[in-house]
Design a protein around this motif. Structure first.
Motif, PDB file in Angstrom:
ATOM      1  N   GLY A 508       0.626  -1.300   0.098  1.00  7.41           N
ATOM      2  CA  GLY A 508      -0.104   0.081   0.004  1.00  7.41           C
ATOM      3  C   GLY A 508       0.818   1.186  -0.118  1.00  7.41           C
ATOM      4  N   LEU A 509       2.014   1.249  -0.438  1.00  8.11           N
ATOM      5  CA  LEU A 509       2.976   2.517  -0.494  1.00  8.11           C
ATOM      6  C   LEU A 509       2.584   3.263  -1.632  1.00  8.11           C
ATOM      7  CD1 LEU A 509       4.805   1.053   1.766  1.00  8.11           C
ATOM      8  CD2 LEU A 509       6.531   2.248   0.794  1.00  8.11           C
ATOM      9  N   ASP A 510       2.274   4.709  -1.230  1.00 12.66           N
ATOM     10  CA  ASP A 510       1.978   5.360  -2.466  1.00 12.66           C
ATOM     11  C   ASP A 510       3.140   5.229  -3.678  1.00 12.66           C
ATOM     12  OD1 ASP A 510       1.987   8.101  -4.053  1.00 12.66           O
ATOM     13  OD2 ASP A 510       0.253   8.066  -2.523  1.00 12.66           O
ATOM     14  N   HIS A 511       2.541   5.376  -4.951  1.00  9.28           N
ATOM     15  CA  HIS A 511       3.608   5.102  -5.854  1.00  9.28           C
ATOM     16  C   HIS A 511       4.629   6.508  -6.122  1.00  9.28           C
ATOM     17  CE1 HIS A 511       0.638   2.281  -8.058  1.00  9.28           C
ATOM     18  NE2 HIS A 511       1.542   1.528  -7.199  1.00  9.28           N
ATOM     19  N   ASP A 512       4.258   7.454  -5.285  1.00  6.93           N
ATOM     20  CA  ASP A 512       4.935   8.524  -5.178  1.00  6.93           C
ATOM     21  C   ASP A 512       6.230   8.583  -4.104  1.00  6.93           C
ATOM     22  OD1 ASP A 512       4.162   9.697  -7.686  1.00  6.93           O
ATOM     23  OD2 ASP A 512       2.395  10.708  -6.716  1.00  6.93           O
ATOM     24  N   HIS A 513       5.894   7.575  -3.279  1.00  9.17           N
ATOM     25  CA  HIS A 513       7.003   7.243  -2.226  1.00  9.17           C
ATOM     26  C   HIS A 513       8.461   7.567  -2.899  1.00  9.17           C
ATOM     27  CE1 HIS A 513       9.134   5.446   0.991  1.00  9.17           C
ATOM     28  NE2 HIS A 513       8.230   5.709   1.636  1.00  9.17           N
ATOM     29  N   THR A 560       9.492  -4.644 -16.666  1.00 13.63           N
ATOM     30  CA  THR A 560       8.315  -4.234 -16.935  1.00 13.63           C
ATOM     31  C   THR A 560       7.121  -4.410 -15.735  1.00 13.63           C
ATOM     32  OG1 THR A 560       7.815  -6.308 -18.119  1.00 13.63           O
ATOM     33  CG2 THR A 560       8.462  -4.203 -19.304  1.00 13.63           C
ATOM     34  N   LEU A 561       7.358  -5.669 -15.217  1.00  9.26           N
ATOM     35  CA  LEU A 561       6.408  -6.007 -14.068  1.00  9.26           C
ATOM     36  C   LEU A 561       6.553  -5.028 -12.833  1.00  9.26           C
ATOM     37  CD1 LEU A 561       6.546  -9.939 -13.993  1.00  9.26           C
ATOM     38  CD2 LEU A 561       4.362  -8.437 -14.292  1.00  9.26           C
ATOM     39  N   ALA A 562       7.921  -4.721 -12.605  1.00 10.46           N
ATOM     40  CA  ALA A 562       8.212  -3.709 -11.581  1.00 10.46           C
ATOM     41  C   ALA A 562       7.532  -2.323 -11.974  1.00 10.46           C
ATOM     42  CB  ALA A 562       9.913  -3.635 -11.521  1.00 10.46           C
ATOM     43  N   LEU A 563       7.887  -1.983 -13.233  1.00  9.02           N
ATOM     44  CA  LEU A 563       7.401  -0.680 -13.328  1.00  9.02           C
ATOM     45  C   LEU A 563       5.955  -0.598 -13.123  1.00  9.02           C
ATOM     46  CD1 LEU A 563       9.690   0.438 -16.256  1.00  9.02           C
ATOM     47  CD2 LEU A 563       9.666   1.213 -14.012  1.00  9.02           C
ATOM     48  N   MET A 564       5.061  -1.513 -13.634  1.00 12.99           N
ATOM     49  CA  MET A 564       3.531  -1.518 -13.555  1.00 12.99           C
ATOM     50  C   MET A 564       3.471  -1.610 -12.513  1.00 12.99           C
ATOM     51  SD  MET A 564       2.376  -4.003 -16.906  1.00 12.99           S
ATOM     52  CE  MET A 564       3.584  -5.344 -16.884  1.00 12.99           C
ATOM     53  N   ALA A 565       3.973  -2.234 -11.166  1.00 14.59           N
ATOM     54  CA  ALA A 565       3.724  -2.416  -9.848  1.00 14.59           C
ATOM     55  C   ALA A 565       3.827  -1.143  -9.064  1.00 14.59           C
ATOM     56  CB  ALA A 565       4.557  -3.425  -9.132  1.00 14.59           C
ATOM     57  N   ALA A 566       4.841  -0.200  -9.972  1.00 16.49           N
ATOM     58  CA  ALA A 566       5.030   1.353  -9.354  1.00 16.49           C
ATOM     59  C   ALA A 566       4.085   2.232 -10.013  1.00 16.49           C
ATOM     60  CB  ALA A 566       6.669   1.589  -9.734  1.00 16.49           C
ATOM     61  N   GLY A 567       3.024   1.724 -10.708  1.00 23.28           N
ATOM     62  CA  GLY A 567       1.944   2.788 -11.385  1.00 23.28           C
ATOM     63  C   GLY A 567       2.445   3.296 -12.697  1.00 23.28           C
ATOM     64  N   ARG A 568       3.454   2.567 -13.450  1.00 23.66           N
ATOM     65  CA  ARG A 568       3.885   3.115 -14.244  1.00 23.66           C
ATOM     66  C   ARG A 568       3.334   2.510 -15.565  1.00 23.66           C
ATOM     67  NH1 ARG A 568       5.764   5.550  -9.553  1.00 23.66           N
ATOM     68  NH2 ARG A 568       7.047   7.151  -9.997  1.00 23.66           N
ATOM     69  N   LYS A 569       2.272   2.026 -15.608  1.00 24.26           N
ATOM     70  CA  LYS A 569       1.874   0.973 -16.797  1.00 24.26           C
ATOM     71  C   LYS A 569       1.680   1.815 -18.138  1.00 24.26           C
ATOM     72  CE  LYS A 569      -3.256   1.623 -16.409  1.00 24.26           C
ATOM     73  NZ  LYS A 569      -3.265   2.137 -17.901  1.00 24.26           N
ATOM     74  N   ASP A 570       1.578   3.102 -17.863  1.00 25.81           N
ATOM     75  CA  ASP A 570       1.462   3.794 -19.385  1.00 25.81           C
ATOM     76  C   ASP A 570       2.493   4.527 -19.703  1.00 25.81           C
ATOM     77  OD1 ASP A 570      -1.537   3.278 -19.633  1.00 25.81           O
ATOM     78  OD2 ASP A 570      -1.940   5.014 -18.138  1.00 25.81           O
TER      79      ASP A 570
END
Length: 639
Positions: A508-513, A560-570
């Motif tokens: 639940g950490l904010d993606h902007d952490h 890519t899985l890491a970046l998607m988990a960090a909210g960067r899917k786009d």
């Protein structure tokens, strides 16, 4: 997106065909030259030579010889003295002419790197068993150590599971100074720069600390005393070693890892136990079961990985069968129902293994291998738990509950998790002369800890919040200055960063952490021009993190899985990574990957999981497709 869907369908079909009838998956697990070389030498130790197997292993060893003349520890790696000595020794044992070009190149490379006397401790043990070096070339490791309680500094109970199982039978072999039958009288004296009998000091370092120098001094003090140990005490110690080993024997062998299994076989022969004794037969068969053959080649695996392969493949198949454009959802659900049943049958519920020394938790874990009940694996258990929860939380309720209880009980005092033990972190032991590989212990690591946090976060039970928060605090402390995380059990910083970003998202950490932002910046900075990512095992040895000369399917999937988990899917980085995976897939639906993608002991022992190139790309492509169709666009699961 049509190309992505087509790639998913093809990859899904490949894995469908590879599933075993009972529901599980297992892929080859390959190591370096040392394991097949040691198997050949073991046959010559015993005089149980299978000419056909040895010749096929010879083909394998010749093929993987490096351009430098010796043998590396991983694909396209640097020369390694210990692997090269063992491979040369094995090839000579099966009859290769020492003047053949490949043998001459190997010999010249070994001598140029200081000769066989510069090999590591385990190689010196191997040479001592064959009479190539005196036993004083090995560190003092009295068998009486097995009598020492855990409170004793040098107790085997302070070592990791793998060290404990490898060392205990080896102490017996050393105590009786076992000698190989060596029916062909093979010798490798030509590999020494200095004749072994003239070498006075074998503990030549390099020493990593003051502890190393202190323990070397202790070694010199104990060495002249050891021959005078009372015979009754030595006999008692050998019996104590057997009392430790024999309850842990199974069809998977002691510890279900090659070095321990081979040492047991040598131990029984050294003690005069007949090869027809049920214990000796079982130990030998466990080794034979590790051999893989492809046409004219054979090699020996370091162990097998069915539980790990099954859990990871299952998660990829679940991802492929969900979303707005699922791939064969009904058929996949039927497949995964069989998979879940197979996994439930293998949950360890009634054996308290060595892990129980430091926790009161009930058993509830899974081992990495088919049969290794004394040593369940924290990483495997967390991943299996995630799969069972996604597959059918109601049908798998009891198995998930026991896994959760065990995982919580295995948390170390610093908030992290080790692979097999709790608080196995007496670091000074890594500096004894025997531990020149620097991996005698099993302390918490970021990747294993991340998996446990992901599992517990996926269950989302309020009472687990404190456990999760302590784990997250540990992960944040472990972040490298450049924003990455060290992988430990996978290659390497990309693997570690993917593992942790998945966990932080699940927790639940904010993606902007700030920690997440730094990790994203690092991942994007190491993306290759073709859109993929690559990293090889040289990063365990000081090479720049996250970089390689080619993109690799497993690494690209992790990133890519890491970046998607960090909210960067786009993000453009994810789009380019997905395009790279689609472009790299073969017409048969498979991806190819030669570099090794995991590690046993950094700088000593590396691994190539043959399934990684297939199920991780499927997971990444399916996740991308599912997020694109999702209203929230958020990764809901911790893996």
């Amino acid at each position: 997106m049509n190309q992505v869907q087509s790639a998913i369908k093809s990859a899904h079909s490949v894995l469908t065909q590879k599933q075993k009838k009972d529901g599980h998956w297992v892929f080859e697990l390959e190591a370096d030259a040392t394991i097949p070389a040691e198997f050949i030498l073991l046959e010559h130790f015993l005089d149980r030579i299978d000419e056909d197997v040895e010749q096929r292993m010879g083909v394998y060893l010749r093929r993987i010889q490096g351009k430098h003349g010796g043998w590396p520890l991983y694909h396209d790696g640097a020369f390694d003295i210990s692997a090269s000595v063992k491979a040369y020794f094995a090839l000579k044992a099966i009859g290769d002419d020492v003047d053949a070009p490949h043998m001459r190149r190997a010999r010249e490379a070994i001598l140029a790197h200081g000769g066989a006397e510069r090999a590591n401790v385990f190689t010196r043990f191997q040479m001592a068993i064959f009479g190539e070096v005196p036993w004083r070339a090995t560190p003092v490791m009295p068998i009486e150590l097995v009598l020492m309680p855990r409170a004793g500094f040098f107790s085997i109970w302070n070592m990791s599971y793998w060290s404990r199982t490898v060392v205990t039978p080896l102490l017996v072999v050393r105590a009786v100074e076992a000698q190989a039958v060596n029916p062909r009288n093979i010798s490798i004296q030509e590999l020494f720069v200095t004749p072994p009998e003239k070498i006075r000091d074998w503990n030549h370092g390099p020493f990593r600390s003051v502890w190393g120098r202190l323990f070397t001094g202790i070694d010199k003090v104990i060495r002249p005393i050891e021959p005078f140990m009372p015979a009754k005490l030595r006999k008692k110690a050998i019996q104590a070693a057997l009392d430790f080993i024999e309850p842990r024997l199974s069809d998977g062998g002691l510890g279900a890892i090659y070095p321990a299994m081979a040492n047991v076989v040598m131990m029984y022969r050294a003690l005069g136990v007949s090869d027809d004794d049920p214990r000796a037969r079982q130990a030998w068969q466990a080794l034979l079961d590790l051999i893989v053959t492809h046409g004219a080649e054979s090699y020996c695996q370091p162990c097998v990985s069915p539980v790990w392969d099954t859990a990871l493949t299952g998660l990829a198949m679940v991802e492929a069968s969900t979303g707005s454009r699922p791939t064969a959802p009904e058929a996949t659900r039927d497949m995964l129902g069989k998979t879940a049943a197979w996994l439930r049958e293998r949950q360890i519920l009634d054996i308290k293994g060595d892990w129980a020394m430091n926790t009161k938790a009930r058993p509830g874990g899974w081992a990495f291998q088919y049969d290794n009940d004394y040593y369940p694996d924290v990483d495997d258990t967390a991943v299996v738990g995630m799969l069972l929860h996604r597959e059918d939380p109601k049908a798998n309720k009891e198995a998930i509950a026991r896994a959760r209880e065990w995982i919580i009980g295995m948390q170390s005092s610093n908030g992290g998790w080790g692979a097999f033990d709790v608080d196995n972190n007496l670091d000074a032991l890594n500096h004894i002369p025997f531990a020149d590989h620097g991996a005698l212990l099993d302390p918490p690591t970021a990747d294993v800890s991340a998996r446990c946090i992901s599992f517990l976060s996926q269950l989302a039970l309020p009472e687990d919040r404190d456990v999760i928060d302590r784990g997250v605090a540990y992960l944040l402390q472990e972040q490298e200055k450049d924003g990455s995380w060290f992988g430990r059990w996978g290659t390497n910083y990309i693997y570690g960063t993917w593992s942790v970003l998945c966990a932080l998202n699940a927790a639940g950490l904010d993606h902007d952490h700030p920690a997440i932002s730094r990790a994203v910046t690092w991942l994007e900075s190491v993306q290759r021009e073709d859109g993929g990512w690559g990293e090889d095992c040289a990063t365990f040895e000081g090479a720049p993190p996250g970089r390689y000369h080619e993109s690799l399917p497993s690494q690209t999937a992790w990133a890519t899985l890491a970046l998607m988990a960090a909210g960067r899917k786009d993000s453009p980085a994810v789009a380019r990574g997905i395009a790279s995976l689609v472009a790299a897939q073969g017409e048969d639906g498979e991806w190819q990957e030669k570099p090794f993608n995991a590690v046993g002991f950094p700088k000593v022992f590396y691994l190539r999981y043959h399934g990684y190139r297939q199920f991780f790309p499927l997971m990444a492509l399916s996740r991308y497709r599912n997020l694109a169709a999702s209203n929230s666009g958020k990764v809901e699961y911790g893996f």
